[in-house]
Scaffold this motif. Structure first.
Motif, PDB file in Angstrom:
ATOM      1  N   HIS A 169     -11.322  -8.255 -18.831  1.00 45.42           N
ATOM      2  CA  HIS A 169     -12.624  -8.760 -18.857  1.00 45.42           C
ATOM      3  C   HIS A 169     -12.683  -9.591 -20.348  1.00 45.42           C
ATOM      4  O   HIS A 169     -12.261  -8.606 -21.344  1.00 45.42           O
ATOM      5  CB  HIS A 169     -13.809  -7.884 -18.719  1.00 45.42           C
ATOM      6  CG  HIS A 169     -15.091  -8.491 -18.160  1.00 45.42           C
ATOM      7  ND1 HIS A 169     -15.688  -8.996 -19.336  1.00 45.42           N
ATOM      8  CD2 HIS A 169     -15.563  -8.752 -17.242  1.00 45.42           C
ATOM      9  CE1 HIS A 169     -16.677  -9.458 -18.765  1.00 45.42           C
ATOM     10  NE2 HIS A 169     -16.777  -9.506 -17.404  1.00 45.42           N
ATOM     11  N   VAL A 170     -13.085 -10.410 -20.466  1.00 45.23           N
ATOM     12  CA  VAL A 170     -13.357 -10.923 -21.907  1.00 45.23           C
ATOM     13  C   VAL A 170     -14.178 -10.319 -22.763  1.00 45.23           C
ATOM     14  O   VAL A 170     -13.951 -10.307 -24.015  1.00 45.23           O
ATOM     15  CB  VAL A 170     -13.912 -12.421 -21.716  1.00 45.23           C
ATOM     16  CG1 VAL A 170     -15.305 -12.498 -21.130  1.00 45.23           C
ATOM     17  CG2 VAL A 170     -14.130 -13.282 -22.821  1.00 45.23           C
ATOM     18  N   LEU A 171     -15.135  -9.523 -22.127  1.00 48.29           N
ATOM     19  CA  LEU A 171     -15.958  -8.683 -23.142  1.00 48.29           C
ATOM     20  C   LEU A 171     -15.145  -7.635 -23.998  1.00 48.29           C
ATOM     21  O   LEU A 171     -15.697  -7.285 -25.001  1.00 48.29           O
ATOM     22  CB  LEU A 171     -17.049  -7.623 -22.267  1.00 48.29           C
ATOM     23  CG  LEU A 171     -18.247  -8.405 -21.794  1.00 48.29           C
ATOM     24  CD1 LEU A 171     -18.928  -7.505 -20.939  1.00 48.29           C
ATOM     25  CD2 LEU A 171     -19.012  -9.012 -23.095  1.00 48.29           C
ATOM     26  N   MET A 172     -13.934  -7.481 -23.589  1.00 49.82           N
ATOM     27  CA  MET A 172     -13.099  -6.392 -24.343  1.00 49.82           C
ATOM     28  C   MET A 172     -12.865  -7.070 -25.625  1.00 49.82           C
ATOM     29  O   MET A 172     -12.386  -6.392 -26.577  1.00 49.82           O
ATOM     30  CB  MET A 172     -11.677  -6.121 -23.580  1.00 49.82           C
ATOM     31  CG  MET A 172     -11.284  -4.595 -23.879  1.00 49.82           C
ATOM     32  SD  MET A 172     -12.347  -3.672 -23.653  1.00 49.82           S
ATOM     33  CE  MET A 172     -12.169  -2.713 -25.128  1.00 49.82           C
ATOM     34  N   ALA A 173     -12.659  -8.421 -25.651  1.00 51.55           N
ATOM     35  CA  ALA A 173     -12.683  -8.936 -27.178  1.00 51.55           C
ATOM     36  C   ALA A 173     -13.737  -8.835 -28.028  1.00 51.55           C
ATOM     37  O   ALA A 173     -13.557  -9.006 -29.208  1.00 51.55           O
ATOM     38  CB  ALA A 173     -12.093 -10.372 -26.760  1.00 51.55           C
ATOM     39  N   PHE A 174     -14.953  -8.774 -27.405  1.00 49.57           N
ATOM     40  CA  PHE A 174     -16.075  -8.788 -28.313  1.00 49.57           C
ATOM     41  C   PHE A 174     -16.953  -7.157 -28.694  1.00 49.57           C
ATOM     42  O   PHE A 174     -17.358  -6.991 -29.706  1.00 49.57           O
ATOM     43  CB  PHE A 174     -17.216  -9.877 -27.938  1.00 49.57           C
ATOM     44  CG  PHE A 174     -16.633 -11.132 -27.739  1.00 49.57           C
ATOM     45  CD1 PHE A 174     -16.398 -11.686 -28.734  1.00 49.57           C
ATOM     46  CD2 PHE A 174     -16.311 -11.589 -26.590  1.00 49.57           C
ATOM     47  CE1 PHE A 174     -15.931 -13.013 -28.765  1.00 49.57           C
ATOM     48  CE2 PHE A 174     -15.526 -12.933 -26.355  1.00 49.57           C
ATOM     49  CZ  PHE A 174     -15.249 -13.702 -27.568  1.00 49.57           C
ATOM     50  N   HIS A 175     -16.540  -6.494 -27.479  1.00 48.61           N
ATOM     51  CA  HIS A 175     -17.469  -5.250 -27.433  1.00 48.61           C
ATOM     52  C   HIS A 175     -16.937  -4.288 -28.863  1.00 48.61           C
ATOM     53  O   HIS A 175     -17.585  -3.857 -29.654  1.00 48.61           O
ATOM     54  CB  HIS A 175     -17.365  -4.346 -26.459  1.00 48.61           C
ATOM     55  CG  HIS A 175     -17.324  -2.934 -26.265  1.00 48.61           C
ATOM     56  ND1 HIS A 175     -18.508  -2.255 -26.760  1.00 48.61           N
ATOM     57  CD2 HIS A 175     -16.427  -2.144 -25.999  1.00 48.61           C
ATOM     58  CE1 HIS A 175     -18.178  -1.013 -26.938  1.00 48.61           C
ATOM     59  NE2 HIS A 175     -17.127  -0.882 -26.280  1.00 48.61           N
ATOM     60  N   PRO A 176     -15.447  -4.050 -28.928  1.00 45.32           N
ATOM     61  CA  PRO A 176     -15.096  -3.147 -30.227  1.00 45.32           C
ATOM     62  C   PRO A 176     -15.613  -3.804 -31.496  1.00 45.32           C
ATOM     63  O   PRO A 176     -16.090  -3.087 -32.313  1.00 45.32           O
ATOM     64  CB  PRO A 176     -13.709  -2.996 -30.141  1.00 45.32           C
ATOM     65  CG  PRO A 176     -13.296  -3.183 -28.589  1.00 45.32           C
ATOM     66  CD  PRO A 176     -14.248  -4.645 -28.223  1.00 45.32           C
ATOM     67  N   THR A 222     -26.286  -1.471 -31.752  1.00 48.92           N
ATOM     68  CA  THR A 222     -27.305  -1.527 -30.502  1.00 48.92           C
ATOM     69  C   THR A 222     -26.306  -2.602 -29.620  1.00 48.92           C
ATOM     70  O   THR A 222     -26.209  -2.476 -28.307  1.00 48.92           O
ATOM     71  CB  THR A 222     -28.559  -2.366 -30.725  1.00 48.92           C
ATOM     72  OG1 THR A 222     -29.246  -1.697 -31.737  1.00 48.92           O
ATOM     73  CG2 THR A 222     -29.352  -2.235 -29.447  1.00 48.92           C
ATOM     74  N   VAL A 223     -26.053  -3.863 -29.959  1.00 52.24           N
ATOM     75  CA  VAL A 223     -25.416  -4.851 -29.288  1.00 52.24           C
ATOM     76  C   VAL A 223     -24.037  -4.334 -28.725  1.00 52.24           C
ATOM     77  O   VAL A 223     -23.631  -4.584 -27.528  1.00 52.24           O
ATOM     78  CB  VAL A 223     -25.339  -6.046 -30.045  1.00 52.24           C
ATOM     79  CG1 VAL A 223     -24.557  -7.227 -29.285  1.00 52.24           C
ATOM     80  CG2 VAL A 223     -26.598  -6.809 -30.404  1.00 52.24           C
ATOM     81  N   GLY A 224     -23.253  -3.743 -29.617  1.00 50.61           N
ATOM     82  CA  GLY A 224     -22.059  -3.141 -29.354  1.00 50.61           C
ATOM     83  C   GLY A 224     -22.084  -2.048 -28.185  1.00 50.61           C
ATOM     84  O   GLY A 224     -21.322  -2.282 -27.020  1.00 50.61           O
ATOM     85  N   ILE A 225     -22.943  -1.233 -28.174  1.00 49.41           N
ATOM     86  CA  ILE A 225     -23.292  -0.410 -27.025  1.00 49.41           C
ATOM     87  C   ILE A 225     -23.698  -0.983 -25.874  1.00 49.41           C
ATOM     88  O   ILE A 225     -23.231  -0.734 -24.732  1.00 49.41           O
ATOM     89  CB  ILE A 225     -24.289   0.684 -27.795  1.00 49.41           C
ATOM     90  CG1 ILE A 225     -23.844   1.633 -28.645  1.00 49.41           C
ATOM     91  CG2 ILE A 225     -24.789   1.601 -26.221  1.00 49.41           C
ATOM     92  CD1 ILE A 225     -24.985   2.588 -29.276  1.00 49.41           C
ATOM     93  N   ILE A 226     -24.430  -2.105 -25.722  1.00 46.11           N
ATOM     94  CA  ILE A 226     -24.924  -2.543 -24.613  1.00 46.11           C
ATOM     95  C   ILE A 226     -23.884  -3.474 -24.338  1.00 46.11           C
ATOM     96  O   ILE A 226     -23.528  -3.442 -22.904  1.00 46.11           O
ATOM     97  CB  ILE A 226     -26.201  -3.368 -24.938  1.00 46.11           C
ATOM     98  CG1 ILE A 226     -27.352  -2.323 -25.089  1.00 46.11           C
ATOM     99  CG2 ILE A 226     -26.389  -4.489 -23.701  1.00 46.11           C
ATOM    100  CD1 ILE A 226     -28.588  -2.935 -25.402  1.00 46.11           C
ATOM    101  N   LEU A 227     -23.097  -4.135 -24.833  1.00 45.86           N
ATOM    102  CA  LEU A 227     -21.621  -4.777 -24.606  1.00 45.86           C
ATOM    103  C   LEU A 227     -20.801  -4.054 -23.866  1.00 45.86           C
ATOM    104  O   LEU A 227     -19.990  -4.326 -22.565  1.00 45.86           O
ATOM    105  CB  LEU A 227     -20.999  -5.662 -25.590  1.00 45.86           C
ATOM    106  CG  LEU A 227     -21.837  -6.887 -26.114  1.00 45.86           C
ATOM    107  CD1 LEU A 227     -20.844  -7.338 -27.243  1.00 45.86           C
ATOM    108  CD2 LEU A 227     -21.821  -7.886 -25.133  1.00 45.86           C
ATOM    109  N   GLY A 228     -20.498  -2.602 -24.467  1.00 46.84           N
ATOM    110  CA  GLY A 228     -19.658  -1.634 -23.709  1.00 46.84           C
ATOM    111  C   GLY A 228     -20.352  -1.300 -22.547  1.00 46.84           C
ATOM    112  O   GLY A 228     -19.644  -1.078 -21.497  1.00 46.84           O
ATOM    113  N   ALA A 229     -21.733  -1.217 -22.333  1.00 45.67           N
ATOM    114  CA  ALA A 229     -22.304  -0.786 -20.899  1.00 45.67           C
ATOM    115  C   ALA A 229     -22.017  -1.892 -20.099  1.00 45.67           C
ATOM    116  O   ALA A 229     -21.641  -1.723 -18.866  1.00 45.67           O
ATOM    117  CB  ALA A 229     -23.714  -0.707 -21.057  1.00 45.67           C
TER     118      ALA A 229
END
Lengths: 671, 164
Positions: A169-176, A222-229
């Motif tokens: 998933h593309v979110l893996m590039a942004f969440h961490p 906050t954004v990082g945690i929510i992107l992880g969820a």
């Protein structure tokens, strides 16, 4: 080639951190301002080292340099471009490069921001602490967690690639990176808190200096945690977004103490109170990021997210222990200067509400920490293996969350110092009725259960309270002849928008946590079934052989309109198939489809998992609103004249403390 | 005329109490469908072979087997407690993600409550300590001073509060 570059970068960063540390320490202790002026040189060298290490790792990944162990273990020739970039933070050693890069960025930003005050001991000590933290993380890379170690033996021709979950998933590039911008950002307020303790300038100066830094870091966390969820929801395939897993808890802990701090800091700015408490919250927030990294990277706690582990645990634990010991020691040493001159006149006041907020957030953090480490404690004491998971965390945190919603509804209406009953009746009447209306509507729509209903009612109350504050601000802006958008800018107004986001998030959590329905449908190709008012038609499957995995996709038509394609990915090197859910997003509910078992032959029936998840979208929208509110809170708000001289000098210092705040960061919008 | 000021609040209290009374009962666990009960139970059970995941979250073979077993027992009409008891006898007490409420393990439930009570008590104690000092006695000279100031400066009242 890239290994040599990487080594050079890591060594440069470490050497510059240590040299900067020694230089500043000499300058501060021997009182040589010339040495303090050298800080930017070291900061830039640290950033250069971090950039060099990052570039070297990216070069190694993109040129398939499998002579580097990290690349050999985490990369493969077939990994697509985006996930090749993100492989840098797919495992431990690489993620420390990212940590160091973000940290170096913050150090340079801080050194630049306070460039006119380099000779000020407060800034000098803070920079010294930043260099010390840099030295630790670059030290990890030089020593126990070196990302550029060569493979033992022959260089492999190809590698396994990152964990399949991390290239889905593309979110893996942004969440961490987002999460790290949050975690690491708390280093700046931590550094200034330590500097305030060392220099004894414990007034409100360091708070005002670091206010925006803290809000910035908090917003990214906050954004990082929510992107992880969100990533969990879109990738893991069980229909949930939060598993109370140790890694998730580790990211929540600093968020909880950081949120408490953002509120309690206003009491100190306004009334000069809670000095020890605010220092403790900042120090705890930083320490908890280190403790969380230790808990999840040392392998002592099992977590689905700890994709690698290594023996750096002992170093992280030592650093955590040293941080805690140092900060407690400093607070004890400065105890005489930390007595607060202020007082709280009445519990029914803004400051009273902030204090209650802090007790609740502290209890919340305690529950999360205790639940996370308790199995370790029991095993150490009794040898029994016990598990603490979702039922425990849900049961313990629900009342705390509801109490926080209630405070969020009442606190914005409370004035400082003391509230009269008359004032509260006027200000709270319409928000309270809005909450009652939300409750009645929820019951009428068929919602049942005390906890979710209370969440809806209190959510409506809190949302109306926040909207009322924004309306009041808009009226005030109009009266002052200012444009209407001023009512959305500044800490107080941006904070209210964050509150609205929190309400959406809380309502989404309550609804999806309480009213999800699920079923498993066994369907022949062409067969239809109905569940929860939706019809599902299984149209058939297709299998695609890719070079590293086999992808089996089922085509499911929902409500006779759109076709969704839940899939199973069988990676050839992994035993277990990894599902890719397909989600129909909606305002009231999501339809979450998974392929539970693939049919052996194309004409055999498939088992499709269907989960109806109510109001999950509200969580993501709420997160977006929280990010927007944070950004607005960072902008300068309407300047308000300080109402009264409520800040008193610290006891034990002669005269007002020399805190030259005004030239650098004017204290504004103290409401 | 305080009843008139409180009347809307009393009405609101009645409305809220009524809505909560209607909405309080969710029919209990057994009133839900088989799939939802399986899902809820699976979320309470640790997957023995996984890393920190519940059976619900995991796709591991053991987790799939336990989910199937839970489903079989739910369909056979066993209660949630029976199924939990079965899982404990089969896999040991560590299989449940709900820690026991007795013994050393019970501390995980008790400590946060004790902490919260202590925190709130500490706060109450602090408010006691912060209670405003007794107002100094006001004598006739002070009153005269205030009167004179008021007449001289006109009736300048502050609007009070920060709201509208």
């Amino acid at each position: 080639m890239s290994a040599a570059l990487g080594w050079a970068g890591v060594t440069l960063g470490f050497a510059a951190s240590v040299a900067g540390l020694v230089t500043l320490a000499t300058g501060l202790i021997r009182r040589r301002p010339a040495l303090l002026r050298l800080a930017p040189v070291y900061a830039l060298m640290i950033l250069g080292g971090a950039l060099l290490a990052t570039a070297a790792m990216q070069l190694a990944l993109h040129t398939n340099d499998f002579s580097i162990r990290y690349v050999a273990e985490n990369h493969s020739r077939a990994t697509p471009l985006l996930f090749t970039i993100s492989t840098m933070w797919a495992a431990l050693e690489g993620s420390i490069i990212l940590w160091a890069l973000v940290l170096a960025g913050y150090v340079v930003a801080a050194v630049h921001r306070f460039r006119r005050r380099r000779e000020d001991p407060l800034v000098g000590w803070a920079t010294l602490v930043l260099f010390a933290v840099c030295a630790f993380f670059f030290g990890l890379m030089v020593g126990p967690a070196n990302p550029f170690v060569q493979v033992a033996g022959a260089v492999p021709a190809d590698g396994p690639g990152p964990n399949p979950l991390l290239q889905n998933h593309v979110l893996m590039a942004f969440h961490p990176p987002t999460l790290y911008l949050g975690y690491v950002g708390f280093t700046v307020p931590f550094a200034f808190a330590v500097a305030a303790l060392v220099t004894g300038r414990l007034g409100e100066g360091w708070l005002a200096i670091t206010r925006r830094w803290t809000v910035f870091a908090w917003g990214f966390l906050t954004v990082g945690i929510i992107l992880g969820a969100w990533w969990s929801y879109e990738v893991l395939g069980w229909g949930g977004y939060w598993g109370w897993d140790p890694v998730e808890n580790a990211s929540l802990l600093p968020w909880l103490t950081g949120t408490a701090y953002l509120h309690s800091v206003m009491v100190q700015e306004r009334r000069g109170m809670l000095r020890v408490w605010n220092l403790s919250l900042v120090l705890a927030t930083f320490s908890l990021t280190i403790l969380g990294t230790y808990l999840t990277r040392s392998g002592i706690l099992d977590s689905v997210h700890s994709f690698t582990e290594s023996d750096i645990g002992v170093w992280l634990l030592a650093f955590f222990g040293a941080t805690v010991a140092l900060t407690i020691g400093l607070i004890a040493w400065r105890g005489d200067r930390l007595r607060s001159p202020g007082r709280v006149d009445s519990p029914v006041s803004r400051e009273g509400a902030f204090l209650a907020n802090n007790v609740l957030f502290a209890a919340f953090a305690f529950v999360v920490l205790l639940g996370t480490v308790f199995p370790l404690l029991v095993e150490a004491l009794q040898g029994d293996r016990i598990s603490v998971g979702r039922p425990y965390f849900d049961r313990m945190t629900t009342p705390l969350g509801l109490a926080l919603l209630f405070l969020m509804a009442v606190a914005p209406a409370l004035p400082w110092r003391k509230a009269s009953g008359e004032l509260l009746r006027t200000r709270l009447q319409w928000p309270a009725w809005a909450g009652g209306a939300a409750l009645v509507v929820a019951v009428a729509l068929g919602a049942r259960g005390v906890a979710p209903l209370l969440a809806f009612g209190l959510g409506g109350f809190a949302a109306a309270a926040a909207i009322r504050q924004l309306a009041v601000a808009a009226t005030a802006a109009r009266r002052a002849g200012l444009p209407r958008w001023r009512a959305a800018v500044g800490r107080a107004n941006g904070g209210m928008i964050v509150h609205l986001g929190v309400v959406l998030l809380a309502v989404g959590l309550a609804a999806s946590g309480s009213y999800a329905h699920s079923t498993e449908l066994r369907l022949e190709p062409g067969q239809s079934a109905t569940f929860a008012g939706h019809s599902f038609t299984y149209q058939g499957m297709e299998t695609v052989e890719l070079d590293r995995k086999r992808r089996i996709t089922a085509r499911v038509e929902v409500d006779g309109r759109q076709v969704y394609e839940p899939a199973l990915n069988q990676f050839f090197f992994a035993r277990q198939a990894i599902g890719t859910p397909s989600v129909r997003t909606g305002f009231t509910h999501d339809v979450y489809l998974t392929l539970i078992s693939a049919p052996p032959e194309p004409d055999d029936p498939a088992v499709i998992g269907v989960i109806i998840q109510p109001m999950v979208t509200w969580i993501w929208v709420g997160g977006g609103l929280m990010a927007l509110g944070t950004a607005l809170a960072l902008l300068p708000g309407g300047r308000r004249r300080p109402a009264e001289p409520v800040r008193a000098p610290a006891r034990g210092t002669a005269g007002p403390p020399p805190d030259p705040v005004a030239d650098d960061d004017p204290v504004e919008a103290r409401a | 005329m305080s009843w008139r000021r409180w009347a809307p609040w009393a009405l609101l209290a009645v409305v809220v109490a009524g809505a909560l009374a209607v909405g309080a009962s969710d029919g209990g666990a057994e009133a839900r469908g088989v799939d939802d009960r399986v899902r809820a139970l699976a979320g309470e059970v640790a997957c023995p072979t996984c890393r920190g995941q519940s059976v619900l979250e995991s796709d591991a073979p053991t987790a799939t087997a336990i989910k199937a077993e839970i489903r079989r027992r739910v369909e056979a009409g066993e209660s949630d407690d029976d199924i939990r008891a079965y899982l404990v006898t089969r896999f040991g007490p560590g299989v449940l993600l709900t820690p026991e409420s007795g013994g050393l393990t019970g501390l995980v439930w008790v400590l946060p409550v004790v902490g919260l009570v202590l925190g709130l008590a500490g706060l109450a104690w602090a408010f006691q300590r912060w209670r405003p000092e007794e107002a100094p006695p006001v004598d006739a000279v002070d009153r005269a001073l205030v009167e004179r100031a008021r007449h001289r400066g006109g009736e300048q009242r502050s609007s009070g509060g920060t709201g509208p």
